[in-house]
Write a protein that holds these residues in place. Structure first.
Motif, short mmCIF file in Angstrom:
data_model
loop_
_atom_site.label_atom_id
_atom_site.label_comp_id
_atom_site.label_asym_id
_atom_site.label_seq_id
_atom_site.Cartn_x
_atom_site.Cartn_y
_atom_site.Cartn_z
N ARG A 173 44.10 0.36 -20.75
CA ARG A 173 42.70 0.32 -20.31
C ARG A 173 42.25 -1.14 -20.41
NH1 ARG A 173 43.93 4.14 -18.38
NH2 ARG A 173 42.96 6.20 -18.25
N GLU A 174 41.75 -1.65 -19.32
CA GLU A 174 41.38 -3.05 -19.25
C GLU A 174 39.87 -3.22 -19.35
OE1 GLU A 174 43.38 -5.45 -19.40
OE2 GLU A 174 45.32 -4.60 -18.85
N ALA A 175 39.46 -4.43 -19.70
CA ALA A 175 38.04 -4.77 -19.75
C ALA A 175 37.90 -6.26 -19.47
CB ALA A 175 37.46 -4.45 -21.13
N GLU A 176 36.69 -6.67 -19.17
CA GLU A 176 36.45 -8.10 -18.96
C GLU A 176 36.82 -8.86 -20.23
OE1 GLU A 176 32.56 -8.96 -17.50
OE2 GLU A 176 32.53 -7.21 -16.18
N GLU A 177 37.50 -9.97 -20.04
CA GLU A 177 38.06 -10.70 -21.17
C GLU A 177 37.02 -11.08 -22.21
OE1 GLU A 177 40.75 -14.73 -21.94
OE2 GLU A 177 40.44 -13.97 -19.91
N ASP A 178 35.83 -11.44 -21.78
CA ASP A 178 34.82 -11.88 -22.75
C ASP A 178 34.20 -10.72 -23.53
OD1 ASP A 178 33.52 -10.83 -20.58
OD2 ASP A 178 31.97 -12.38 -20.47
N LEU A 179 34.53 -9.48 -23.15
CA LEU A 179 34.01 -8.33 -23.87
C LEU A 179 34.98 -7.85 -24.95
CD1 LEU A 179 32.53 -6.18 -20.93
CD2 LEU A 179 31.31 -7.71 -22.50
N VAL A 180 36.24 -8.25 -24.87
CA VAL A 180 37.25 -7.78 -25.81
C VAL A 180 37.11 -8.50 -27.15
CG1 VAL A 180 39.72 -7.54 -26.22
CG2 VAL A 180 38.81 -7.26 -23.90
N THR A 181 37.11 -7.73 -28.23
CA THR A 181 37.04 -8.29 -29.59
C THR A 181 38.21 -7.76 -30.40
OG1 THR A 181 35.76 -6.48 -30.60
CG2 THR A 181 34.53 -8.19 -29.40
N GLY A 182 38.28 -8.20 -31.66
CA GLY A 182 39.33 -7.71 -32.54
C GLY A 182 39.25 -6.22 -32.80
N MET A 183 38.08 -5.62 -32.57
CA MET A 183 37.94 -4.18 -32.78
C MET A 183 38.74 -3.38 -31.75
SD MET A 183 35.96 -4.38 -35.36
CE MET A 183 35.05 -2.92 -35.78
N ASP A 184 39.15 -4.04 -30.67
CA ASP A 184 39.89 -3.37 -29.60
C ASP A 184 41.39 -3.49 -29.77
OD1 ASP A 184 37.39 -2.83 -28.29
OD2 ASP A 184 37.37 -4.95 -27.75
N SER A 185 41.82 -4.13 -30.86
CA SER A 185 43.23 -4.15 -31.21
C SER A 185 43.56 -2.84 -31.92
CB SER A 185 43.53 -5.34 -32.11
OG SER A 185 43.28 -6.56 -31.43
N PHE A 186 44.83 -2.44 -31.84
CA PHE A 186 45.15 -1.08 -32.26
C PHE A 186 45.50 -0.95 -33.74
CE2 PHE A 186 46.10 0.50 -27.70
CZ PHE A 186 44.73 0.55 -27.47
N GLY A 187 45.34 -2.02 -34.52
CA GLY A 187 45.25 -1.82 -35.96
C GLY A 187 43.97 -1.07 -36.30
N ASN A 188 43.06 -1.02 -35.35
CA ASN A 188 41.80 -0.31 -35.51
C ASN A 188 41.86 1.09 -34.91
OD1 ASN A 188 39.14 -0.25 -36.47
ND2 ASN A 188 38.31 -0.76 -34.45
N LEU A 189 43.07 1.59 -34.69
CA LEU A 189 43.28 2.91 -34.09
C LEU A 189 44.35 3.62 -34.89
CD1 LEU A 189 42.88 4.97 -31.78
CD2 LEU A 189 44.54 3.64 -30.45
N GLU A 190 43.97 4.65 -35.62
CA GLU A 190 44.91 5.45 -36.40
C GLU A 190 44.67 6.93 -36.11
OE1 GLU A 190 47.40 4.21 -38.24
OE2 GLU A 190 46.77 2.23 -37.59
N VAL A 191 45.55 7.77 -36.63
CA VAL A 191 45.37 9.21 -36.46
C VAL A 191 45.80 9.90 -37.74
CG1 VAL A 191 47.68 9.56 -35.47
CG2 VAL A 191 45.84 11.18 -34.93
N SER A 192 45.08 10.93 -38.10
CA SER A 192 45.40 11.68 -39.31
C SER A 192 46.51 12.68 -39.04
CB SER A 192 44.15 12.43 -39.80
OG SER A 192 43.96 13.63 -39.04
N PRO A 193 47.14 13.19 -40.09
CA PRO A 193 48.01 14.36 -39.93
C PRO A 193 47.17 15.59 -39.56
CG PRO A 193 48.43 13.19 -42.00
CD PRO A 193 47.14 12.67 -41.45
N PRO A 194 47.82 16.71 -39.24
CA PRO A 194 47.07 17.94 -38.94
C PRO A 194 46.17 18.34 -40.11
CG PRO A 194 49.35 18.16 -38.24
CD PRO A 194 49.26 16.87 -39.01
N VAL A 195 44.97 18.78 -39.79
CA VAL A 195 44.01 19.18 -40.82
C VAL A 195 43.25 20.42 -40.34
CG1 VAL A 195 43.70 16.89 -41.83
CG2 VAL A 195 42.27 17.58 -39.89
#
Length: 668
Positions: free
Chosen positions: A394-416
């Motif tokens: 998924r792309e976005a304008e370059e000046d809108l992308v921040t460190g929050m859009d890196s995938f160290g900021n994207l995790e998933v839990s085990p089944p709950v």
């Protein structure tokens, strides 16, 4: 299931009609009625079932049981279940009667030709295409549900092609067909019927932008056989009549569910009467099937690992060797991105997230490429995309992308399970602000829209903006466990670290320094850490932020304190000039930012105080995790990652086994 068709009969001449096997036809006898009619009788040739019903809701009765009083409220329903051998080889006769005349006042005859038409897919998600009498117009979630599944054909089976398989309008290799869903059009009936009737496969213009259909028009062992018939700018296709009764269509998805697209795609086949050349065709029957595009699914760190990714850069040889050693112990494949491809961008966790897509007939991994577009931006497309390995971004304008859009900021839990609600594929975790502010940082809407639209891993928003980098993997991770819920949530904990240091000071080790061997000066002793009021205030703030997330995680993942392990960690606040705000970063290597490979953990080496020949921080973490059957390996990442505001998890990535649970069996 199809709409009923109405056929009107005439007293002046016989009427002909085409009916579809199993579909009800309403016969209107009221448009032409002889004067004096009080009753009527209805009979049909063998194979024609006729019923009388006062209305659609009332019970029906077979028509040949008696003479019926003429009543405008009655409905005559005709059903044939077997296709005709010849045109007009069956008929229905209606006779109209008065009270006084012994003979019928008049007769109306309806000649019938029955054709069997069915558009079939794998509605039961058992890998077989067969006729199914569920409502194919509805896609129903759950173990008792039904509906066909469509994969986004986003891999590259032909190595000579530069693009994904669904980026052109052709079948380049036969392996490509395995990623498509099969749809079969079956017809039985007199061949002569199609001299003045035709079948049209069609789709809405909206859905045509999101799926593509190929028709197998000959021997299926040749790519040239597969004709592109529906898709972008092609919304209808007249199905040619071949010698057989079965036409095979292969469907590939073009788009994942997203904002404005639920993931449902509907296909229709319509039988058209083209007998009158002076008028447009008129529809007789439509059969409909609905597909759901398979969601992109993330895999939590508790699933078995298959392949570890790491970047080789100028100064991290020992780090790569340590990761390779851990991968060997875990029985994983190791893929190293060389320096000429990563151009010294070591943050492979931030660049990609590895997941998968699944249909009953096929499962394959799909790499999700973040919009951060660092020096690693070409690696996932050029090196990971390939046969049975898909790609999405998924792309976005370059000046809108921040460190929050890196995938160290994207995790998933085990089944709950939360309050009786099951999440058998876990829940996605994304970081951002705790409340809207002018200077708050959030993950891009285009990313959040995509993640929420997949439905099966209902995302949870956490507070990570208090951190300098701002990623959720800086304060949490999950490890497998043999008891309880099958996992533990690890949270960074300043209070646990202070408690440990206080114990060591009481034991007489207050003068022992931290970071011995990596820092030449400024190393703090245990007693200095404990007496530093500013540092303690920094960590009280960090603890409050982690506790905020702790409560969210307990509520949204259905956790108790027994499911959480506190990992000792200290933070310090630094001014971020661009934001003019204080943000937190790890004081020593952040141990929750670890690589989890089954029971083998690659943990950032904290370089804590050495007491009795052992790092007391390592000793504490071993005591917390090894009783779970886990094996702790501490990896030195201080100069290669830590001083650059990252750790082991940030510098690695893992492809894992898909969940054994099938996503279509859940109820979002």
């Amino acid at each position: 299931m199809s709409l009923q068709r109405i056929v009107r009969v005439s007293l002046e001449h016989p009427t002909s009609a085409v009916c579809v096997a199993g579909v009800e036809t309403l016969v209107d006898i009221y448009g032409s009625v002889p004067e004096g009619t009080e009753t009527f009788e209805v009979y049909g040739t063998p194979g024609v079932n006729i019923y009388i019903s006062p209305n659609m809701e009332a019970s029906r009765e077979r028509a040949d049981t008696r003479r019926w009083h003429f009543n405008m409220g009655l409905e005559i329903i005709v059903v044939m279940n077997s296709p005709s051998n010849d045109l007009n080889d069956s008929h229905v006769q209606i006779s109209y009667h008065s009270r006084d005349e012994p003979l019928a006042l008049a007769y109306a005859v309806l000649y019938l030709t029955c054709v069997d038409i069915s558009l079939d897919t794998d509605m039961n998600c058992d890998g077989n295409v067969e006729r199914n009498y569920v409502d194919k117009r509805q896609w129903v979630w759950g173990p008792s549900g039904h509906g066909a599944v469509l994969l986004v054909n986003c891999d590259r089976d032909d190595p000579t092609c530069d693009d994904r398989d669904n980026c052109d309008k052709r079948v380049r290799c036969l392996e490509d067909l395995q990623d498509m869903s099969l749809m079969i059009l079956k017809t039985q009936g007199p061949a002569a019927l199609f001299d003045d009737h035709k079948l049209v496969l069609h789709v809405s213009s909206f859905d045509a932008e999101r799926a593509r259909v190929f028709h197998a028009c000959g021997p299926e062992d040749s790519c040239e056989t597969y004709r592109y018939v529906l898709g972008q700018n092609k919304v209808s296709y007249v199905v040619p009549r071949f010698s057989g009764d079965e036409e095979r269509f292969y469907i590939e998805g073009l788009s994942f569910p997203d904002a404005g697209f639920s993931g449902l795609i509907t296909f229709h086949v319509t039988l058209l009467d083209d007998s009158n050349q002076d008028f447009p065709e008129s529809p007789i029957f439509t059969d409909t099937v609905v597909f759901r595009v398979a969601p992109w699914i993330m895999t939590p760190s508790t699933l078995p690992p298959l392949e570890v990714y790491v970047c080789k850069v100028r100064n991290n040889t020992h780090f790569v060797e340590a990761v390779a050693h851990l991968a060997r112990k875990a029985g994983c494949k190791l893929t190293i991105c060389p320096q000429d491809e990563n151009r010294n961008d070591r943050w492979i966790q931030d660049e990609i997230e590895l997941g998968y897509i699944q249909a009953p007939h096929k499962t394959f991994p799909v790499v999700f490429d973040s919009p951060r577009n660092g020096e690693l931006q070409d690696f996932p497309y050029k090196r990971i995309l390939g046969p049975d390995f898909g790609y999405v971004t998924r792309e976005a304008e370059e000046d809108l992308v921040t460190g929050m859009d890196s995938f160290g900021n994207l995790e998933v839990s085990p089944p709950v399970t939360v309050g009786g609600k099951e999440y058998p594929l876990g829940r996605i975790l994304i970081g951002g602000s705790s409340y809207p502010r002018d200077v708050s940082r959030e993950m891009l809407k285009v990313l959040q829209d995509f993640l929420f639209a997949q439905k099966v891993q209902a995302p949870v928003r956490l507070f990570s903006d208090w951190l300098s980098i701002g990623h959720v993997d800086e304060f949490l991770s999950f490890v497998p466990a043999q008891d309880g819920k099958g996992f533990r949530l690890l949270l960074a904990s300043p209070s646990t670290c202070y408690k440990l240091f206080e114990e060591k000071e009481k034991e007489g080790h207050g003068d022992v320094k931290m970071l011995e061997g990596v820092k030449k000066k400024g190393n703090m002793m245990i007693k200095e850490v404990l007496s530093d009021k500013t540092l303690r205030q920094h960590n009280q703030y960090a603890e409050s932020c982690i506790d905020w997330n702790r409560e969210i995680l307990k509520q949204e993942l259905g956790l108790t304190e027994e499911d959480i392990i506190d990992i000792p960690q200290l933070f310090r606040l630094k001014m971020v000039v661009s934001k003019n705000e204080l943000k937190a970063e790890a004081l020593f290597p952040d141990m929750v930012n670890m690589l989890v490979l089954g029971k083998h953990l690659g943990i950032p080496k904290p370089f804590g105080p050495i007491i009795n020949g052992q790092c007391c921080l390592e000793e504490k973490v071993r005591a917390l995790l090894e009783p779970l059957g886990l094996k702790c390996t501490f990896i030195d990442d201080y100069f290669t990652y830590h001083i650059r505001s990252g750790e082991v998890h940030c510098g690695t990535n893992v492809r894992r086994k898909p969940f054994p649970f099938k996503w279509w069996n859940m109820t979002p």
